[in-house]
Structures are given as C-alpha cells and as structure tokens.
Design an enzyme around this catalytic site. Structure first.
Site, PDB file in Angstrom:
ATOM      1  N   GLU A 160      -9.448   6.203  17.893  1.00  0.00           N
ATOM      2  CA  GLU A 160      -9.077   5.018  18.400  1.00  0.00           C
ATOM      3  C   GLU A 160      -7.634   5.147  18.522  1.00  0.00           C
ATOM      4  OE1 GLU A 160     -10.631   2.082  19.418  1.00  0.00           O
ATOM      5  OE2 GLU A 160     -12.650   2.841  18.781  1.00  0.00           O
ATOM      6  N   ASP A 178      -9.004  -3.429   2.990  1.00  0.00           N
ATOM      7  CA  ASP A 178      -7.897  -4.403   2.743  1.00  0.00           C
ATOM      8  C   ASP A 178      -7.751  -5.348   3.845  1.00  0.00           C
ATOM      9  OD1 ASP A 178      -5.014  -4.590   1.545  1.00  0.00           O
ATOM     10  OD2 ASP A 178      -4.676  -3.975   3.721  1.00  0.00           O
ATOM     11  N   THR A 232      -1.041   4.647   3.225  1.00  0.00           N
ATOM     12  CA  THR A 232      -1.784   5.523   2.201  1.00  0.00           C
ATOM     13  C   THR A 232      -1.618   7.001   2.726  1.00  0.00           C
ATOM     14  OG1 THR A 232      -2.838   3.901   1.176  1.00  0.00           O
ATOM     15  CG2 THR A 232      -3.976   6.264   0.845  1.00  0.00           C
ATOM     16  N   ASP A 286      -5.412   0.894  -4.580  1.00  0.00           N
ATOM     17  CA  ASP A 286      -4.067   1.031  -4.572  1.00  0.00           C
ATOM     18  C   ASP A 286      -3.741  -0.519  -5.123  1.00  0.00           C
ATOM     19  OD1 ASP A 286      -5.009  -0.431  -2.219  1.00  0.00           O
ATOM     20  OD2 ASP A 286      -3.744   0.403  -1.088  1.00  0.00           O
ATOM     21  N   HIS A 294      -1.896  -9.679  -1.286  1.00  0.00           N
ATOM     22  CA  HIS A 294      -2.292  -8.837  -2.305  1.00  0.00           C
ATOM     23  C   HIS A 294      -2.188  -9.373  -3.615  1.00  0.00           C
ATOM     24  CE1 HIS A 294      -1.034  -4.964   0.131  1.00  0.00           C
ATOM     25  NE2 HIS A 294      -2.026  -5.579   0.680  1.00  0.00           N
ATOM     26  N   SER A 328       0.965  -1.272  -0.200  1.00  0.00           N
ATOM     27  CA  SER A 328       0.010  -0.048   0.055  1.00  0.00           C
ATOM     28  C   SER A 328       0.833   1.197  -0.015  1.00  0.00           C
ATOM     29  CB  SER A 328      -1.067  -0.039   1.207  1.00  0.00           C
ATOM     30  OG  SER A 328      -1.944  -0.981   0.984  1.00  0.00           O
ATOM     31  N   GLU A 332      -9.793   7.735   2.645  1.00  0.00           N
ATOM     32  CA  GLU A 332      -9.243   6.208   2.536  1.00  0.00           C
ATOM     33  C   GLU A 332     -10.227   5.205   3.245  1.00  0.00           C
ATOM     34  OE1 GLU A 332      -5.498   3.224   3.357  1.00  0.00           O
ATOM     35  OE2 GLU A 332      -6.004   4.667   4.867  1.00  0.00           O
TER      36      GLU A 332
END
Length: 531
Positions: free
Chosen positions: A289, A335, A173, A376, A451, A110, A330
């Site tokens: 968080e 992912d 990202t 991505d 990926h 990424s 994003e």
C-alpha cells in the site's frame, strides 16, 4: 424501583447460569484440570540451548484486556462460548509483565517503547533509536546518541533479518529496528524541517535502505520511497497515493541496485508476492500500500496477503541461513483500531496476529527458536459489566445503566465515542455493536483514543524463555533475547557447551562438578593402588 431493579438483575444472573456447560458444574472437572496443569508445570524443564532463531511478535497496543477479549472472540468465531479458548500465544510456558513508561512520560508512545524493547534502552517520547540524553525533534539531539537494535546485532552476528508489519515499514516499531531519528514522524525527507536536513539528518525511509542490510521487508509505505508526483502502481489516479520524496530519490530502485549478484524481488501485490520462490530468493521488498495496510476485516484477499501469509514467506526466506535469523512481526493495526475506538477492528487484528503466531510455531522448532509475543503499551480499553457466560464479546451487557440504557461490555476511557444528546447517552438497543464500523462509547471526548499506562504481557517459548519472568522494565526484553541468541553483549556463556534442553543451568553445573569430582577420586584411587 431500586428493589425491582435488583430483582431483575438477580433474575438475569440466574437465567444466565443455565448456559453454563454441565460438566463444569462438577467440582471434579476443575480439580482434574488443575491437576493436569500442575503436572505439566512440575515436568517442565528449562531449555538452555542457544537460540539459533528469534521470532519477535509485537501487537501494537495489545494490552491484557485486548488479549482477553480476543481470546473470547476467537472462540466465538468457532461457535464456542469463548472464555475457555486458549490463544496460541497463551500456550507459551513462560510469561512476564513489562513496565512501559518512557523516560519522560508515565504513558508512552510506540517509538519510545520499541526503542526499549529492540535497543535495550529506555528513551523519550516520539524518538526512534536514540537515547534519552537529549530532547526530541532537534536533529542535533540524535547525533552521538544513537542506539542500535537486536536486528542490527543479529545481522552483525551473521544471521538473516527481516521485518513484517501491517502498517507502513517506516514508522515507530519497524523504524526502531534500523533507524535513528529525533522525530518518529520524519518518514520521508518531505516530513523533515529544513533545519534538520541542513544539519545532516536523514529521513527514516532513507535509513531503511542505507543503514542495515535487511533481507526481508514486508508491509506498506510505498509513497515514502518514491519522488514527488510518482504515480502509484495500484492507485494511479489518486493524488494522495503519489510519491512524496523531495530529494528526487527512488529508494525502491536504490534498494535493487544495492543487491548485485543476489536474487532480490520487489513486489507490490499478492500475485507477485505469491510468485516469489522462497527457495531461490535472497532478498524481498514487498510494499502492498502507499500507506498502511488495510484492516483485516477490510482486506481484499485477492490483492493483499494476510499477516500469516507474510510471516510464512519471511520465515521461509530467512531460515535458509545456517546461522539462523531474527524476524520482527508487528500487528500494527491493533493500535489503530483502538485509537478509533472500534473494538471490532482491534480484536480481529489481534486474532489475526495470533494466527500468524500459530503458523510461525509450525514452521520452526522450540528447540532452537525463541518466540516472543508482547505489546508495546496498553490503551484506555476496558472489559466491564456482568455479561453472561458466552455473551457476544462485541455485544451489550444484559444489565442496563442507571439511565436505563444499555452499554457494551467493551468501552474506552476516552475517545471519539463520547456523545451526550439531550443530557443522555445514545440508545444502542437497536445498534449492531459487533459491526466493524461501530465506535464504542467513552467517558471523555477526544478525536483519538489514547494509550494507557498499564504493564503489558510478555509470552515466551523456546531457548532461554525462562528468562522472561516476573515484572521487568521493558528494555530488559532486548537484553534477554540477545543473551538467548548469543548476539550483542553477554556472550561469555556462548563459548561453553550448552546444557541439555532438559536441564537447568544450575543442574548442569552441579552435574559437571560431580563428574570432575568422580574423575579426581578415580585418579587418586589408582595412584594409591600403584603406590
């Protein structure tokens, strides 16, 4: 037996045909639909305005199979069969394919892909905002090889800029938008080797505060911002949620100190977030968080805002700038759902991202806002078998495997879902495969699914959206966005009067030449008459 199985399959397919909508059996339905689409395509004109604003949506790991499956899920959540559903992103008039490989690997991560899309330069795996001139992991490799992003170019052009993510604001990202790091994992100084710190490299969280003046930052990652042992305001008894910085810096307080004379709010829960007045707020730092945000299927709407709510808040703050804005949004948990081989999680995250896209379109105009939705990289995620029309997308294929056991129509090439017990696959006939906790089967056992290397889609709408066409290298995305917004390089066209939104650049040039020719002929005619 083989003949009997073929007979059953044929019977299944015939039975499935009964579920087809009656109007679709009429050829006129499809011909009319195609003609309507053709007319819209023929009437489409290039929008050659300068993009005052750019909203760049990135679905982390949102490959084409994920888009298709999410489309069906969105329709089925609305009690439809799903296949005919159109996602908001799919309504965009222009589409391209993006080649995702990194300089050193066929299949990327990424951070290398984000560097390509945001900085316009392909690079090596695991690096953030630096070129491929040197290897990753060594501090000295980043020095002198830094590359800046379109977020930075936009800020230097006088625009407001923002980042919204469902993960932490430090990794991958988001980091590429503002940081330069030889390792994507140097989130805080505690994550860095001593040699890198001695050589003068800074962690990504530090760079978030000190590198670029970012107007809106929304996501997770509180623990990377505060000193070791700092209790988290939401989970005060959880040691894993405590601050981890070894340099003693409180980057949240540093962020506040650097905003003198401005209305700058730091919030960490939805109540505070909802209370932020976008009309009077100049800066917003919202960290919900200690680490990543929760999956949408596990989110508590009373304590954490949705991606749609975060996107709206960011746009309302940023759009006050008369020079426009650049916003990166994003959907990072897509992912993570795929890596865990939990397709339900990944698809619901994708549907949520699409809802955020829809809200962004409502808050902006196509005339002055370029909206991009892309991914991505892909995953080893497949959509397979012969399910009937309207079959639950998270369900099972009606046709069993040769081992006489069912399988789900969504599978992974590798990942934690590979199980063989007594030389057989698990029997999932009584398993709820639509559960958020269900782990899809895979052919190769890995702790985490990997990926994939396929091209990903780029959806574009707004000024200069027609620049997104064909099959392009991934780094082209940054340059096309910059051209559209007149930031960064290639600003020669910006000084010229922009063509009408209904004209293509070629037509505008022809009409301009024709106008000059007409004027010249007029002058000559007058001269002849006077002579």
């Amino acid at each position: 037996m083989e003949f009997f199985c073929l007979y059953l399959m044929a019977a299944f397919w015939c039975a499935g045909a009964a579920a087809v909508p009656e109007n679709e059996e009429d050829p006129r339905f499809w011909r009319t639909q195609a003609q309507d689409t053709l007319r819209r395509a023929l009437n489409r004109r290039h929008n050659t305005n300068v993009a005052k604003n750019i909203v760049f949506f990135l679905g982390d790991g949102m490959d084409i199979a994920t888009v298709t499956a999410a489309r069906i899920l969105k329709g089925q959540l609305q009690n439809r069969s799903g296949e005919e559903t159109v996602l908001s992103m799919e309504s965009f008039p222009y589409t391209a394919l993006s080649k995702t490989y990194s300089v050193d690997f066929q299949i990327p991560d990424s951070s290398s892909t984000a560097t390509a899309m945001l900085c316009g330069v392909k690079t090596n795996l695991n690096t953030v905002g630096i070129s491929a001139a040197r290897p990753c992991g060594v501090c000295s490799s980043q020095q002198g090889n830094e590359v800046t992003s379109i977020l930075r170019w936009s800020k230097e052009a006088g625009k407001s800029v923002g980042i919204v993510t469902t993960t932490r604001v430090q990794p991958h990202t988001p980091a590429t938008a503002y940081a330069h790091s030889a390792s994507r994992k140097w989130y805080s100084d505690s994550d860095m080797p001593l040699s890198a710190k001695k050589a003068g490299c800074r962690d990504i969280a530090y760079q978030l505060i000190f590198n670029t003046d970012i107007d809106v930052i929304i996501g997770g990652g509180r623990k990377y911002m505060t000193p070791k042992g700092t209790k988290d305001p939401e989970y005060p008894t959880d040691v894993a949620s405590q601050g981890i910085r070894g340099d003693g810096m409180d980057l949240i307080k540093e962020w506040q100190k650097r905003k003198p004379g401005k209305v700058a709010h730091y919030v960490w829960n939805k109540k505070e977030f909802d209370a932020v007045d976008t009309n009077t707020t100049d800066y917003l730092l919202a960290l919900f968080e200690p680490g990543d945000l929760r999956f949408e299927l596990e989110r508590d709407p009373t304590t954490d805002p949705s991606l749609t709510e975060m996107t709206e808040k960011a746009i309302r703050i940023l759009q006050k700038n008369p020079n426009g804005f650049f916003l990166l949004v994003e959907g990072g948990k897509i992912d993570q759902g795929h890596h865990a081989s939990r397709a339900a999680m990944a698809l619901h995250e994708t549907v949520m991202l699409d809802e955020a896209v829809e809200r962004a379109l409502e808050l902006t105009t196509e005339e002055d806002t370029l909206t991009i939705v892309t991914a991505d990289h892909s995953h080893s995620f497949t959509f397979n078998g012969f399910p009937f029309r309207g079959n639950p997308i998270l369900g099972k294929s009606p046709v069993y495997g040769k081992d006489f056991l069912p399988y789900t129509t969504l599978l992974y090439g590798n990942g934690p879902g590979h199980k063989i017990v007594n030389n057989a696959r698990p029997d999932i006939r009584k398993v709820d495969t639509a559960s958020k906790d269900y782990v899809q089967q895979s052919s190769v056992l890995l702790d985490k699914e990997t990926h994939g290397g396929e091209d990903v889609a780029v959806f574009a709408r707004g000024p200069m959206a027609h620049l997104f066409h064909g099959v392009q290298e991934q780094n082209y995305v940054a340059h096309a966005m910059a051209y559209a917004a007149c930031v960064g390089e290639n600003q020669g066209h910006c000084a010229k009067p922009s063509a009408s939104a209904n004209d293509s650049p070629g037509n505008a040039g022809i009409e301009h030449s024709a106008s000059l020719s007409a004027q010249l002929l007029g002058f000559l005619l007058i001269a002849c008459l006077l002579h």
